[in-house]
Design an enzyme around this catalytic site. Structure first.
Site, short mmCIF file in Angstrom:
data_model
loop_
_atom_site.label_atom_id
_atom_site.label_comp_id
_atom_site.label_asym_id
_atom_site.label_seq_id
_atom_site.Cartn_x
_atom_site.Cartn_y
_atom_site.Cartn_z
N ARG A 110 41.16 6.94 28.59
CA ARG A 110 42.03 7.34 29.58
C ARG A 110 43.55 7.56 29.05
NH1 ARG A 110 41.45 5.39 35.94
NH2 ARG A 110 39.19 6.23 36.33
N VAL A 111 43.76 6.53 28.13
CA VAL A 111 45.21 6.45 27.46
C VAL A 111 44.93 6.90 26.09
CG1 VAL A 111 47.13 5.33 26.85
CG2 VAL A 111 46.08 4.99 29.26
N THR A 122 47.43 9.94 24.56
CA THR A 122 48.59 10.61 24.21
C THR A 122 49.70 10.50 25.00
OG1 THR A 122 47.86 12.59 25.34
CG2 THR A 122 47.14 12.67 22.98
N LYS A 140 56.75 23.79 29.22
CA LYS A 140 57.99 23.71 29.51
C LYS A 140 59.16 23.90 28.49
CE LYS A 140 61.28 20.78 31.93
NZ LYS A 140 61.90 19.46 32.49
N HIS A 152 31.60 54.65 52.27
CA HIS A 152 32.99 54.05 52.92
C HIS A 152 32.58 53.06 53.78
CE1 HIS A 152 34.98 57.70 51.43
NE2 HIS A 152 34.34 58.45 52.44
N GLU A 199 26.89 57.33 43.27
CA GLU A 199 27.99 56.67 42.43
C GLU A 199 27.30 55.32 41.85
OE1 GLU A 199 31.22 57.20 42.14
OE2 GLU A 199 31.48 58.90 43.17
N ASN A 218 34.29 50.01 66.59
CA ASN A 218 32.97 49.71 67.66
C ASN A 218 31.51 50.36 66.94
OD1 ASN A 218 34.06 48.45 70.14
ND2 ASN A 218 35.24 50.16 70.39
N ASP A 251 28.68 55.50 81.89
CA ASP A 251 29.17 55.31 80.67
C ASP A 251 28.38 54.93 79.94
OD1 ASP A 251 31.00 52.83 78.91
OD2 ASP A 251 32.53 54.04 80.31
N ARG A 280 28.06 38.12 69.30
CA ARG A 280 28.69 39.12 68.97
C ARG A 280 28.90 39.57 67.43
NH1 ARG A 280 35.02 39.29 71.00
NH2 ARG A 280 35.07 38.53 68.96
#
Length: 616
Positions: A152-153, A155, A227, A368, A430, A518, A570, A612
């Protein structure tokens, strides 16, 4: 109690009385670099405790390698080499290398050594460099500290970070390095523990193992070097090694090059941290929507243009852990054809998402982003012909997708099939996309056109997080993964559908979820006959679908992506009058009773799904 010490050098000797030796060990002598000393036994050694320490010379401007040494007897001498060492803070060039991915390490190490760089490295990287004949100084010789805490240590030490972060144009920075005997690094080459690969491995990983694969020292060095990129070149990608060496061979500095490497370094660490954050959130919470979210993206290609020629564009691959081995067009293999365009990606994604949802052999043709032809058959050649027949005008120049292998017979059919509109014109596409190809099938398709894009893709996994951009923000939601097997088709009319009619309704319902709202789809015998998409009102979408279906609408199934707000005079009544035998819709309108009464009047089965499928 320490005995007397002498600092021995070719030009000077300092003798410390025994009385002050103890305090001297905590002052001037405690600052002498350990490895810069050698012991000279002028008399027999006294039996003193084996006390270890690290020493530096405060006034020394040299950077000298260190190692722990014993406290010395009264007559021991310590010599400081005259004229400095290879770790001088000025005049000598140093590169720090610490890598998990050691690809092309020998090329880099030898290249830097030939250019006169002293190479400082850590554990496994140092061993790998030495095995290729590259001279290496190990980090612990600079820090006077061994690798500790199970790695873990290594550098995390001023002798490392001071040498990286010091600004060469700041006098007080350089004086501080000189005071503490720290040299500068000119190059830092680091990549990180393979956290991404470990946590996405097929066998998985235990939580504690995941934690131990989180790199700490690596990101710290990378960020420090990035940096201070004005003075330190930082490299995180082996692909940049050749360019780095060419840059070092030149006699001109290039701030643009330095800044590009610094950007890449920060991006590298940011993506790494994003993966760690994503993984930890998954281990901590079941919530799919964290308080903050980072999405690492990797540029796969710069596209010719965007949705329109005046727009520039690029294609990025989502590198979130959740997307690893999760399928989709982003990771598809292109076997042949022109490079993909912005619209190609959108259309192919729509075709692939649609065809992948069908269980039986299926062909989907998209134009499309809307499916204009869909058909399922045990005979995939028949499914292909029916998909084209649904709307041959729209299919021409579209994207054709299959959910099974394209073999020699299917490839020939794709190559030779004539448009049903005139029986002469070969169908042009395509893109062709499928999960796999036979060797002969791929060869035949390649011969259809030089420009035909041939893609091989894996099916999208369920449960993905769907992201979509709006101005200044992003929308996130679960992907719409529901299929007919996941829901119930509840009969609300007097007439119940026959088994074949129910199958047609399920097929139409699966198609309509992939059509822009729709949306209306008319289907029969596992074949889409017509669809209406993207209209501001549902009646117009219905009329478009009816027109495309023509006389075949008699006895067909109709699916709507959302409920019908009105029935009489409708959409519902028009559909019933057209001759459809069954209608599938979510229900939920305050006028559902009208829809039920209308279907009962015309003897049409009405199914409510309670689901839906808006698609915007």
């Amino acid at each position: 109690m320490f005995g007397a010490f002498r600092l021995a050098a070719p030009t000077s000797t300092v003798t410390l009385p025994t009385a002050v030796a103890s305090s001297a060990a905590d002052t001037a002598l405690s600052h002498v670099p350990c490895a810069a000393f050698h012991r000279t036994n002028a008399a027999s050694s006294s039996s003193l405790p084996s006390s270890f320490g690290c020493f530096r010379v405060n006034s020394c401007s040299l950077r000298l390698s260190c190692c722990p040494i014993k406290a010395m007897s009264q007559t021991d001498t310590v010599s400081v080499p005259h004229g400095g060492s290879q770790f001088s803070a000025s005049g000598n060039k140093q590169a720090l290398i610490s890598l998990s991915d050691k690809k092309d390490l020998a090329f880099l190490g030898n290249g830097l050594q030939e250019l006169g760089y002293t190479i400082v490295s850590t554990g496994g990287t140092a061993s790998a460099l030495e095995s290729t004949g590259v001279s290496v100084t190990k980090v612990e010789h600079l820090t006077c500290f061994p690798e500790m805490l199970d790695g873990r240590v290594k550098t995390l030490h001023p002798s490392i970070h001071g040498g990286i972060l010091a600004r060469r144009d700041q006098k007080h920075h350089m004086e501080a390095l000189s005071k503490h005997g720290i040299g500068t690094f000119d190059i830092v080459v680091v990549n990180l523990y393979p956290f991404y690969d470990k946590v996405t491995s097929a066998g998985g990983i235990e939580f504690d193992d995941g934690i131990e694969n989180i790199d700490i020292g690596g990101p710290a060095m990378i960020r420090a070097a990035a940096k201070n990129h004005n003075d330190v070149l930082v490299v995180v990608d082996p692909q940049d090694y050749p360019q780095l060496l060419e840059f070092l061979k030149g006699d001109k500095d290039d701030q643009h090059f330095r800044r590009r490497l610094a950007w890449k370094a920060f991006q590298h660490v940011a993506s790494y941290d994003s993966a760690v954050s994503e993984w930890l959130w998954k281990q901590t919470s079941g919530d799919k929507f964290p308080p903050s979210l980072s999405v690492p993206l990797e540029c796969k290609s710069i596209l010719r243009y965007g949705e329109n020629p005046h727009q520039t564009s690029a294609f990025y691959v989502d590198k979130r852990l959740a997307e690893v081995n999760a399928g989709g067009i982003a990771t598809a293999i292109q076997h042949h054809g022109k490079s993909m365009s912005y619209n190609n990606y959108l259309d192919t994604d729509a075709a692939w998402n649609c065809v992948s949802e069908f269980r039986n052999p299926t062909c989907v043709i998209v134009k499309h982003t809307n499916p204009c032809g869909v058909a399922s058959r045990d005979d995939i050649l028949e499914a292909y012909r029916l998909a084209v027949k649904a709307d041959p005008v729209s299919a021409f120049g579209g994207i054709v997708a299959f959910n099974i292998e394209i073999d020699e017979a299917l490839a020939k059919e794709i190559r030779e099939y004539r448009s049903p509109t005139d029986g002469e014109t070969r169908m042009f596409y395509e893109i062709v996309v499928a999960p796999k190809y036979s060797e002969k099938g791929l060869e035949i398709l390649r011969g259809k056109s030089k420009t035909l894009r041939i893609l091989e893709a894996n099916k999208n996994e369920k449960g993905k997080l769907s992201l979509r951009q709006v101005g200044g923000g992003w929308l996130a939601q679960d992907s719409d993964d529901l299929t007919p097997q996941d829901i119930k088709f509840n009969v609300v009319s007097e007439k119940a559908p026959q088994e074949s009619e129910l199958g047609d309704a399920e097929f139409a319902w699966l198609c309509v979820k992939h059509v822009k709202s729709n949306a209306i789809v008319i289907a029969k015998n596992n074949c889409m006959l017509g669809m209406g998409s993207g209209q501001p009102n549902r009646v117009d979408s219905l009329r478009i679908a009816l027109k495309k279906a023509g006389d075949e609408v008699k006895g067909a199934a109709l699916a709507s992506d959302a409920f019908f707000p009105f029935a009489w005079k409708d959409a519902v009544e028009e559909a019933c009058e057209s001759g459809v035998s069954v209608i599938a819709e979510p229900g939920g309108s305050i006028r559902d009773g009208d829809a039920i009464d209308c279907c009962n009047k015309y003897g049409v089965s009405l199914l409510f799904t309670s689901v839906r499928h808006f698609r915007h």
